[in-house]
Design a protein around this motif. Structure first.
Motif, PDB file in Angstrom:
ATOM      1  N   GLU A  23      42.633  59.810   5.657  1.00  0.00           N
ATOM      2  CA  GLU A  23      41.707  59.180   6.595  1.00  0.00           C
ATOM      3  C   GLU A  23      41.755  57.656   6.446  1.00  0.00           C
ATOM      4  O   GLU A  23      41.607  56.917   7.424  1.00  0.00           O
ATOM      5  CB  GLU A  23      40.275  59.673   6.339  1.00  0.00           C
ATOM      6  N   VAL A  24      41.952  57.184   5.226  1.00  0.00           N
ATOM      7  CA  VAL A  24      42.024  55.751   4.967  1.00  0.00           C
ATOM      8  C   VAL A  24      43.212  55.133   5.691  1.00  0.00           C
ATOM      9  O   VAL A  24      43.199  53.959   6.055  1.00  0.00           O
ATOM     10  CB  VAL A  24      42.121  55.484   3.451  1.00  0.00           C
ATOM     11  N   LEU A  26      44.381  55.970   8.641  1.00  0.00           N
ATOM     12  CA  LEU A  26      44.313  56.024  10.100  1.00  0.00           C
ATOM     13  C   LEU A  26      44.172  54.636  10.714  1.00  0.00           C
ATOM     14  O   LEU A  26      44.762  54.342  11.748  1.00  0.00           O
ATOM     15  CB  LEU A  26      43.148  56.922  10.535  1.00  0.00           C
ATOM     16  N   SER A  27      43.362  53.754  10.067  1.00  0.00           N
ATOM     17  CA  SER A  27      43.198  52.415  10.635  1.00  0.00           C
ATOM     18  C   SER A  27      44.506  51.637  10.589  1.00  0.00           C
ATOM     19  O   SER A  27      44.806  50.848  11.498  1.00  0.00           O
ATOM     20  CB  SER A  27      42.108  51.647   9.877  1.00  0.00           C
ATOM     21  N   ALA A  28      45.299  51.868   9.537  1.00  0.00           N
ATOM     22  CA  ALA A  28      46.600  51.208   9.447  1.00  0.00           C
ATOM     23  C   ALA A  28      47.519  51.703  10.556  1.00  0.00           C
ATOM     24  O   ALA A  28      48.290  50.932  11.143  1.00  0.00           O
ATOM     25  CB  ALA A  28      47.221  51.453   8.074  1.00  0.00           C
ATOM     26  N   ALA A  30      46.685  52.495  13.413  1.00  0.00           N
ATOM     27  CA  ALA A  30      46.249  51.944  14.693  1.00  0.00           C
ATOM     28  C   ALA A  30      46.520  50.442  14.797  1.00  0.00           C
ATOM     29  O   ALA A  30      46.172  49.825  15.804  1.00  0.00           O
ATOM     30  CB  ALA A  30      44.757  52.201  14.876  1.00  0.00           C
ATOM     31  N   ALA A  31      47.121  49.854  13.772  1.00  0.00           N
ATOM     32  CA  ALA A  31      47.410  48.422  13.802  1.00  0.00           C
ATOM     33  C   ALA A  31      48.456  48.115  14.861  1.00  0.00           C
ATOM     34  O   ALA A  31      49.191  49.005  15.312  1.00  0.00           O
ATOM     35  CB  ALA A  31      47.912  47.966  12.425  1.00  0.00           C
ATOM     36  N   ARG A  36      52.265  47.266  11.857  1.00  0.00           N
ATOM     37  CA  ARG A  36      51.891  48.623  11.450  1.00  0.00           C
ATOM     38  C   ARG A  36      52.541  49.025  10.129  1.00  0.00           C
ATOM     39  O   ARG A  36      51.907  49.645   9.267  1.00  0.00           O
ATOM     40  CB  ARG A  36      52.280  49.610  12.551  1.00  0.00           C
ATOM     41  N   ALA A  39      50.770  47.222   7.297  1.00  0.00           N
ATOM     42  CA  ALA A  39      49.409  47.745   7.165  1.00  0.00           C
ATOM     43  C   ALA A  39      49.420  49.116   6.492  1.00  0.00           C
ATOM     44  O   ALA A  39      48.556  49.417   5.651  1.00  0.00           O
ATOM     45  CB  ALA A  39      48.744  47.823   8.535  1.00  0.00           C
ATOM     46  N   ALA A  43      47.570  49.942   2.970  1.00  0.00           N
ATOM     47  CA  ALA A  43      46.538  50.968   2.891  1.00  0.00           C
ATOM     48  C   ALA A  43      46.892  52.028   1.859  1.00  0.00           C
ATOM     49  O   ALA A  43      46.031  52.495   1.098  1.00  0.00           O
ATOM     50  CB  ALA A  43      46.332  51.605   4.260  1.00  0.00           C
TER      51      ALA A  43
END
Length: 486
Positions: A23-24, A26-28, A30-31, A36, A39, A43
């Motif tokens: 889950e941590v 996921l934001s990477a 979406a970079a 990406r 990121a 992460a």
């Protein structure tokens, strides 16, 4: 996410469920496309560092994790390879990818060990200037000018003595303001008086001098700085004119550390007779005087006393810094050495740090050349004189009968309070309980007899005022009086 079978693994430390760690990521995922990959690596690295992915955890295949995150398999493969190279992960042919054991816990936060007095209602501890007086605009202008004009080759390793431009500027400044004999070839740019002291200690040790005399009372740093250089500090008493000559001759030392223009902390100015006696002693024992001109630029009620070095530059090593005129955090000072010590000191400086930072030197050279340093000194002198006057007036108002000395120069005074405020130990306890930071003169004694501070009937304080506004000085002395309770 893929099936739990993909996301579970059993390593050396037992079973673990890393699904929360994905889950941590996921934001990477979406970079922006160009960022990406970096990121994702960052992460994943943070998940290992923080312990979200424990040692021994088996990671999904690159294909499965790429599918989970909705990114290309190449980005995941590249992230795995990079973190494996860094030691965060380990892998083997046909064995998958696992969290390695190089990182075992989150990195600790760095502690700040800078000397501060948080929560103090009044702070009269000497030694700190008013840092709000730092000339930010002039300093920034000098920095822009240096960056625009500095030749590329001067960004290489410098002369360990310092940039010729700065040594030349400093030689002119010191000769003009302090009366020194300033040969730029024997002037070193150093990281403050502390480094100058260490360099001199090492040079004396190399010449077979195992001890150096220090003023008593005097700077508490001397003993540790000389000890680090393999030289023992021998405390020597003072009289009304400076170091007591009988004790100096009897000590057997051949080097003496001094603050002759404004002795720290007593405020004594060495007399002309004692200066001559000290130089005669140095010549007779083939020794050296180490002069710390820590606040020589700040004189209020009389003309400045010239540096001792100007009387005999072959027997006196002279050092100073910008710690009081600009800021101690700049770590910028100078050292003028006798010819007999020059080669050893320069070589020690070379091996210690290969020279002071070039940009800092060029910036300060420009600052001196353009007259900015002289303007800063005048500004500080006006401010500090006002604060000295405020402190003296407040002491007279709230502690009638107090004797205040050492006021003609420097950034602190000696205040001897009436005996009714003693004993000293109890007075200091009351100040501490009230949140008032003060220092007793006895704290600067190297050869203190020790014992219970409550047996000392009188109260003799070293009160710094440079860092305190006039309003806060008056309020602080009033609080001192209230806390004293008499």
């Amino acid at each position: 996410m893929t099936s739990s079978g993909t996301n579970r693994g059993t390593g050396p430390d037992g079973p673990s469920d890393p699904s929360a760690a994905w889950e941590v990521l996921l934001s990477a995922a979406a970079a922006p496309a160009r960022a990406r990959g970096r990121a994702l690596q960052a992460a994943l690295r943070d998940a290992v560092r923080s312990g979200r992915l424990a040692q021994g955890t088996r990671l999904p295949s690159s294909r499965d994790l790429a599918a989970d995150l909705g990114v290309s398999r190449g980005l995941v493969t590249e992230a795995y390879e990079q973190l494996t190279a860094e030691g965060y992960l380990r892998s083997g042919r046909g064995a998958g990818t696992w969290v390695g054991g190089a990182v075992r816990a989150a990195l600790p936060r760095a502690r700040d060990l800078a000397p501060r007095f948080p929560g103090a209602r009044a702070d009269f501890v000497p030694g700190t200037p008013d840092l709000s007086l730092f000339p930010r605009a002039a300093w920034a202008a000098a920095q822009r000018g240096v960056l625009a004009e500095l030749p590329h080759h001067e960004l290489g390793y410098p002369d360990p003595r310092g940039l010729p431009r700065l040594r030349t500027a400093l030689a002119g400044l010191l000769a003009r303001r302090r009366g020194v004999v300033a040969d730029p070839e024997r002037l070193l740019v150093v990281s403050g008086v502390a480094q100058a002291t260490a360099l001199l200690g090492l040079a004396l040790h190399a010449r077979g001098m195992a001890a150096v005399g220090v003023e008593d009372p005097g700077s508490p740093q001397h003993s540790s700085l000389y000890a680090a250089a393999g030289v023992t500090a021998v405390p020597l008493p003072l009289d009304d004119e400076g170091p007591a000559m009988g004790a100096l001759r009897a000590s057997g030392v051949r080097a003496l550390a001094t603050t002759p223009a404004h002795q720290f902390p007593t405020g004594i100015v060495y007399s002309a007779r004692r200066r001559a006696e000290l130089l005669d002693w140095a010549r007779a024992v083939d020794g050296f005087i180490l002069e710390d001109d820590y606040d020589g630029d700040f004189r209020y009620d009389r003309a400045p006393v010239g540096a001792l070095q100007g009387l005999d530059p072959e027997r006196v090593a002279y050092t100073g810094s910008v710690s009081k005129s600009l800021a101690p955090g700049l770590r910028l000072g100078w050292l003028l050495v006798p010819e007999a010590l020059a080669e050893e000191v320069v070589e020690r400086k070379r091996t210690m740090d290969l020279g002071h930072p070039t940009l800092d030197q060029a910036l300060f050279a420009r600052f001196v050349e353009r007259g900015d340093h002289d303007r800063q000194l005048r500004r500080c002198q006006r401010a500090y004189r006002e604060r000295r006057d405020a402190l003296v007036d407040a002491l007279q108002e709230h502690f009638p009968g107090a004797r205040v000395s050492g006021i003609a120069a420097g950034l602190h005074v000696i205040a001897e309070l009436p005996r009714r405020y003693g004993p000293q130990g109890r007075f200091l306890e009351r100040m501490a309980a009230a949140g008032i930071e003060v220092c007793a003169l006895a704290a600067y004694a190297h050869a203190c007899a020790g014992g219970d501070g409550n047996r000392v009937e009188g109260v003799c304080l070293v009160l710094g005022y440079a860092q305190v506004s006039p309003v806060r000085i008056r309020d602080g002395v009033r609080l001192m009086r209230e806390a004293a309770g008499r």
